[in-house]
Design a protein around this motif. Structure first.
Motif, PDB file in Angstrom:
ATOM      1  N   ASP A 148      36.129  30.318  33.790  1.00 27.50           N
ATOM      2  CA  ASP A 148      35.728  30.885  35.074  1.00 27.50           C
ATOM      3  C   ASP A 148      35.678  32.410  34.979  1.00 27.50           C
ATOM      4  O   ASP A 148      36.692  33.083  35.157  1.00 27.50           O
ATOM      5  N   LEU A 149      34.496  32.943  34.711  1.00 28.04           N
ATOM      6  CA  LEU A 149      34.361  34.390  34.553  1.00 28.04           C
ATOM      7  C   LEU A 149      34.522  35.139  35.872  1.00 28.04           C
ATOM      8  O   LEU A 149      34.914  36.300  35.875  1.00 28.04           O
ATOM      9  N   LYS A 150      34.271  34.476  37.000  1.00 27.10           N
ATOM     10  CA  LYS A 150      34.533  35.114  38.286  1.00 27.10           C
ATOM     11  C   LYS A 150      36.042  35.325  38.447  1.00 27.10           C
ATOM     12  O   LYS A 150      36.485  36.377  38.900  1.00 27.10           O
ATOM     13  N   ALA A 151      36.826  34.329  38.048  1.00 22.49           N
ATOM     14  CA  ALA A 151      38.286  34.471  38.103  1.00 22.49           C
ATOM     15  C   ALA A 151      38.743  35.578  37.158  1.00 22.49           C
ATOM     16  O   ALA A 151      39.636  36.360  37.503  1.00 22.49           O
ATOM     17  N   VAL A 152      38.122  35.661  35.973  1.00 19.91           N
ATOM     18  CA  VAL A 152      38.458  36.739  35.036  1.00 19.91           C
ATOM     19  C   VAL A 152      38.199  38.089  35.704  1.00 19.91           C
ATOM     20  O   VAL A 152      39.048  38.985  35.667  1.00 19.91           O
ATOM     21  N   ALA A 153      37.044  38.232  36.340  1.00 23.37           N
ATOM     22  CA  ALA A 153      36.702  39.497  37.016  1.00 23.37           C
ATOM     23  C   ALA A 153      37.729  39.837  38.086  1.00 23.37           C
ATOM     24  O   ALA A 153      38.138  40.997  38.223  1.00 23.37           O
ATOM     25  N   ASP A 154      38.161  38.835  38.838  1.00 21.45           N
ATOM     26  CA  ASP A 154      39.127  39.067  39.913  1.00 21.45           C
ATOM     27  C   ASP A 154      40.490  39.515  39.390  1.00 21.45           C
ATOM     28  O   ASP A 154      41.267  40.105  40.132  1.00 21.45           O
ATOM     29  N   LEU A 155      40.777  39.250  38.116  1.00 19.67           N
ATOM     30  CA  LEU A 155      42.085  39.589  37.550  1.00 19.67           C
ATOM     31  C   LEU A 155      42.163  41.011  36.999  1.00 19.67           C
ATOM     32  O   LEU A 155      43.246  41.506  36.712  1.00 19.67           O
ATOM     33  N   TYR A 156      41.015  41.665  36.826  1.00 22.08           N
ATOM     34  CA  TYR A 156      40.987  43.017  36.263  1.00 22.08           C
ATOM     35  C   TYR A 156      40.692  44.047  37.348  1.00 22.08           C
ATOM     36  O   TYR A 156      39.853  43.821  38.224  1.00 22.08           O
ATOM     37  N   ALA A 157      41.349  45.197  37.249  1.00 29.58           N
ATOM     38  CA  ALA A 157      41.038  46.319  38.132  1.00 29.58           C
ATOM     39  C   ALA A 157      39.648  46.849  37.777  1.00 29.58           C
ATOM     40  O   ALA A 157      39.188  46.702  36.637  1.00 29.58           O
TER      41      ALA A 157
END
Length: 142
Positions: free
Chosen positions: A20-29
């Motif tokens: 889930d790359l959207k979840a990855v994006a949500d985890l990074y500042a």
């Protein structure tokens, strides 16, 4: 379990299980920085997500088996094995892509994630590139 450990575990899940790359994006500042052995310094959320996209495409069924996990203050540390079969193209640092080899890899790695306000601000990944390329059959014979 603290915030850093929770965020790191969510990153591992997003990269290896749910893809889930959207979840990855949500985890990074937004202004996060990642240091990797293959891509060097990667700056910004979008570029880091792109890094993970290339990894998940190269080894789409990859798993991570934890050997050790720690949390020290605002930083989570994982050591373990990233394993999978190379069924997608591999992006090289030069921008070229290598076709899939169909070979299995099992690479020991260590990563560190420093978290502030629920997001990764600094991420460092270490793994042996020579071992990775050797397992893929991409090194010249000695």
């Amino acid at each position: 379990m603290g915030e850093a450990r929770t965020v790191m575990d969510r990153l591992t899940e997003a990269v290896t299980t749910s893809h889930d790359l959207k979840a990855v994006a949500d985890l990074y500042a937004e202004d996060a920085v990642a240091i990797t052995p293959d891509a060097g310094e990667v700056r910004g959320r979008e570029a880091i997500v792109e890094y993970w996209r290339t990894m998940t495409e190269a080894l789409p069924q990859a798993t991570f088996t934890s050997e050790r996990s720690y949390e020290i203050g605002d930083t989570a540390i994982d050591e373990g094995f990233y394993s999978g079969t190379n069924t997608g193209p591999i992006l090289m640092p030069t921008g070229e892509t290598l076709p899939p080899t169909g070979k299995d890899v099992r690479i020991r790695g260590v990563d560190f994630a420093t978290v502030q306000d629920g997001r990764i601000v600094s991420y460092r990944l270490y793994f042996d590139q020579v071992e990775f390329l050797d397992q893929l059959g991409l090194l010249p014979e000695a």
